[in-house]
Design an enzyme around this catalytic site. Structure first.
Site, PDB file in Angstrom:
ATOM      1  N   LYS A  13     -43.821   3.759  13.844  1.00  0.00           N
ATOM      2  CA  LYS A  13     -44.531   2.941  14.841  1.00  0.00           C
ATOM      3  C   LYS A  13     -44.406   1.456  14.521  1.00  0.00           C
ATOM      4  O   LYS A  13     -44.112   0.642  15.392  1.00  0.00           O
ATOM      5  CB  LYS A  13     -46.025   3.317  14.907  1.00  0.00           C
ATOM      6  CG  LYS A  13     -46.297   4.763  15.264  1.00  0.00           C
ATOM      7  CD  LYS A  13     -47.790   5.048  15.421  1.00  0.00           C
ATOM      8  CE  LYS A  13     -48.598   4.888  14.141  1.00  0.00           C
ATOM      9  NZ  LYS A  13     -48.314   5.896  13.108  1.00  0.00           N
ATOM     10  N   ARG A  87     -57.022   5.984  17.298  1.00  0.00           N
ATOM     11  CA  ARG A  87     -56.768   7.154  16.457  1.00  0.00           C
ATOM     12  C   ARG A  87     -57.800   8.247  16.688  1.00  0.00           C
ATOM     13  O   ARG A  87     -57.707   9.300  16.050  1.00  0.00           O
ATOM     14  CB  ARG A  87     -56.828   6.736  14.983  1.00  0.00           C
ATOM     15  CG  ARG A  87     -55.461   6.503  14.332  1.00  0.00           C
ATOM     16  CD  ARG A  87     -55.756   5.957  12.956  1.00  0.00           C
ATOM     17  NE  ARG A  87     -54.756   6.166  11.960  1.00  0.00           N
ATOM     18  CZ  ARG A  87     -53.874   5.245  11.575  1.00  0.00           C
ATOM     19  NH1 ARG A  87     -53.808   4.085  12.167  1.00  0.00           N
ATOM     20  NH2 ARG A  87     -53.053   5.502  10.587  1.00  0.00           N
ATOM     21  N   ARG A 126     -40.760   5.043   1.125  1.00  0.00           N
ATOM     22  CA  ARG A 126     -41.206   3.683   1.443  1.00  0.00           C
ATOM     23  C   ARG A 126     -41.868   3.056   0.205  1.00  0.00           C
ATOM     24  O   ARG A 126     -41.644   1.894  -0.109  1.00  0.00           O
ATOM     25  CB  ARG A 126     -42.190   3.742   2.613  1.00  0.00           C
ATOM     26  CG  ARG A 126     -42.758   2.418   3.040  1.00  0.00           C
ATOM     27  CD  ARG A 126     -43.320   2.476   4.447  1.00  0.00           C
ATOM     28  NE  ARG A 126     -44.629   3.113   4.506  1.00  0.00           N
ATOM     29  CZ  ARG A 126     -45.293   3.364   5.642  1.00  0.00           C
ATOM     30  NH1 ARG A 126     -44.771   3.056   6.800  1.00  0.00           N
ATOM     31  NH2 ARG A 126     -46.473   3.932   5.615  1.00  0.00           N
ATOM     32  N   ARG A 138     -47.903   0.382  -0.835  1.00  0.00           N
ATOM     33  CA  ARG A 138     -49.214   0.657  -0.261  1.00  0.00           C
ATOM     34  C   ARG A 138     -49.918   1.712  -1.105  1.00  0.00           C
ATOM     35  O   ARG A 138     -49.307   2.697  -1.506  1.00  0.00           O
ATOM     36  CB  ARG A 138     -49.036   1.190   1.164  1.00  0.00           C
ATOM     37  CG  ARG A 138     -48.861   0.120   2.191  1.00  0.00           C
ATOM     38  CD  ARG A 138     -48.556   0.699   3.543  1.00  0.00           C
ATOM     39  NE  ARG A 138     -49.528   1.689   4.006  1.00  0.00           N
ATOM     40  CZ  ARG A 138     -49.619   2.078   5.273  1.00  0.00           C
ATOM     41  NH1 ARG A 138     -48.822   1.572   6.181  1.00  0.00           N
ATOM     42  NH2 ARG A 138     -50.508   2.982   5.630  1.00  0.00           N
ATOM     43  N   ARG A 149     -53.747  11.891   5.206  1.00  0.00           N
ATOM     44  CA  ARG A 149     -53.482  11.124   6.437  1.00  0.00           C
ATOM     45  C   ARG A 149     -52.942  12.035   7.541  1.00  0.00           C
ATOM     46  O   ARG A 149     -53.311  11.902   8.703  1.00  0.00           O
ATOM     47  CB  ARG A 149     -52.481   9.985   6.142  1.00  0.00           C
ATOM     48  CG  ARG A 149     -53.130   8.841   5.356  1.00  0.00           C
ATOM     49  CD  ARG A 149     -52.112   8.020   4.582  1.00  0.00           C
ATOM     50  NE  ARG A 149     -51.265   7.208   5.422  1.00  0.00           N
ATOM     51  CZ  ARG A 149     -50.133   6.624   4.984  1.00  0.00           C
ATOM     52  NH1 ARG A 149     -49.736   6.795   3.722  1.00  0.00           N
ATOM     53  NH2 ARG A 149     -49.433   5.881   5.789  1.00  0.00           N
TER      54      ARG A 149
HETATM   55  P1  AMP Z   1     -51.764   2.522   9.075  1.00  0.00           P
HETATM   56  O1  AMP Z   1     -51.206   1.260   8.511  1.00  0.00           O
HETATM   57  O2  AMP Z   1     -51.813   2.509  10.568  1.00  0.00           O
HETATM   58  O3  AMP Z   1     -51.069   3.748   8.544  1.00  0.00           O
HETATM   59  O4  AMP Z   1     -53.288   2.608   8.591  1.00  0.00           O
HETATM   60  C1  AMP Z   1     -53.624   2.667   7.218  1.00  0.00           C
HETATM   61  C2  AMP Z   1     -55.056   3.166   7.055  1.00  0.00           C
HETATM   62  O5  AMP Z   1     -55.955   2.240   7.703  1.00  0.00           O
HETATM   63  C3  AMP Z   1     -55.376   4.510   7.692  1.00  0.00           C
HETATM   64  O6  AMP Z   1     -55.027   5.612   6.868  1.00  0.00           O
HETATM   65  C4  AMP Z   1     -56.886   4.385   7.876  1.00  0.00           C
HETATM   66  O7  AMP Z   1     -57.581   4.521   6.656  1.00  0.00           O
HETATM   67  C5  AMP Z   1     -57.027   2.943   8.320  1.00  0.00           C
HETATM   68  N1  AMP Z   1     -56.869   2.793   9.778  1.00  0.00           N
HETATM   69  C6  AMP Z   1     -55.909   2.088  10.443  1.00  0.00           C
HETATM   70  N2  AMP Z   1     -56.092   2.138  11.767  1.00  0.00           N
HETATM   71  C7  AMP Z   1     -57.191   2.895  11.967  1.00  0.00           C
HETATM   72  C8  AMP Z   1     -57.889   3.347  13.122  1.00  0.00           C
HETATM   73  N3  AMP Z   1     -57.470   3.022  14.360  1.00  0.00           N
HETATM   74  N4  AMP Z   1     -58.999   4.105  12.956  1.00  0.00           N
HETATM   75  C9  AMP Z   1     -59.435   4.437  11.726  1.00  0.00           C
HETATM   76  N5  AMP Z   1     -58.822   4.082  10.589  1.00  0.00           N
HETATM   77  C10 AMP Z   1     -57.707   3.301  10.695  1.00  0.00           C
END
Ligand code: AMP
Length: 192
Positions: A13, A87, A126, A138, A149
């Site tokens: 994404k 989400r 990654r 990360r 996740r």
């Molecule tokens: P991402 O970079 O999108 O993979 O997000 C990393 C982490 O941030 C996720 O595993 C969640 O802990 C938190 N996170 C990001 N976006 C959301 C969301 N829309 N709702 C809840 N938690 C989020």
């Protein structure tokens, strides 16, 4: 044009969103990036979400909806790409309301489809690539957090596929192909 990129962690994404930013003057709204920035700058919110994020669980709807509300008010000439938001169904409902309040439409929801085992491999790679490049990986790019996740994705986010399908907005594309090929399918989904 305002779009949502939907898909499990590691589906690509963020990579696809960056390409749209460069080619279409769109603004990427990644709640994951915003939360990581809050952690780096040591804000109160950053401290609250740190452990939850590292475990691979979702932070509360209230927090991420608040982040998106602020950004939408800024506006974007080329439109918004929602990356990693919504989400949950509650977030999807909130986004619908926020868009309406600001006079914006939702033009497309594109789901990137990739198999689980490939996702785990991608995320572990990654992390390795980041370390090899002398950067910090990360904290949630490890196999254990990635499994959490993925489970969070199936329990809480995957129902959004049905939700947006019912609204007639969903387009699914194969996220397994090369970055260029996915770019082309995405462009087709948006313009076709
Ligand atoms: P991402 O970079 O999108 O993979 O997000 C990393 C982490 O941030 C996720 O595993 C969640 O802990 C938190 N996170 C990001 N976006 C959301 C969301 N829309 N709702 C809840 N938690 C989020």
């Amino acid at each position: 044009m305002n779009i949502i990129l939907l898909g499990p962690p590691g589906a690509g994404k963020g990579t696809q969103a960056q390409h749209l930013v460069e080619t279409r003057n769109m603004m990427q709204l990644s709640t994951g990036d915003m939360l990581r920035a809050a952690r780096t700058s040591g804000t109160e919110m950053g401290k609250i979400v740190a452990d939850v994020m590292d475990r691979g669980e979702l932070v509360t709807d209230e927090i991420v909806i608040g982040l998106i509300r602020e950004k939408l008010q800024e506006g974007s000439e080329g439109g918004f790409i929602f990356d990693g938001f919504p989400r949950t169904l509650a977030q999807a409902d909130a986004l619908g309301e926020l868009l309406a309040e600001n006079g914006f439409a939702l033009d497309a929801v594109v789901a990137l489809e990739v198999e689980d085992e490939i996702l785990v491999q991608r995320v572990v790679n990654r992390a390795k690539e980041a370390i090899a490049a002398g950067k910090e990986a990360r904290a949630d790019d490890n196999e254990e957090s990635m499994r959490t996740r993925l489970m969070e994705y199936y329990k809480k986010t995957s129902p959004l596929i049905g939700y947006y399908h019912a609204k007639g907005a969903l387009k699914a594309i194969d996220g397994l192909a090369s970055i260029d090929e996915v770019q082309a399918s995405l462009a087709n989904a948006l313009d076709g």
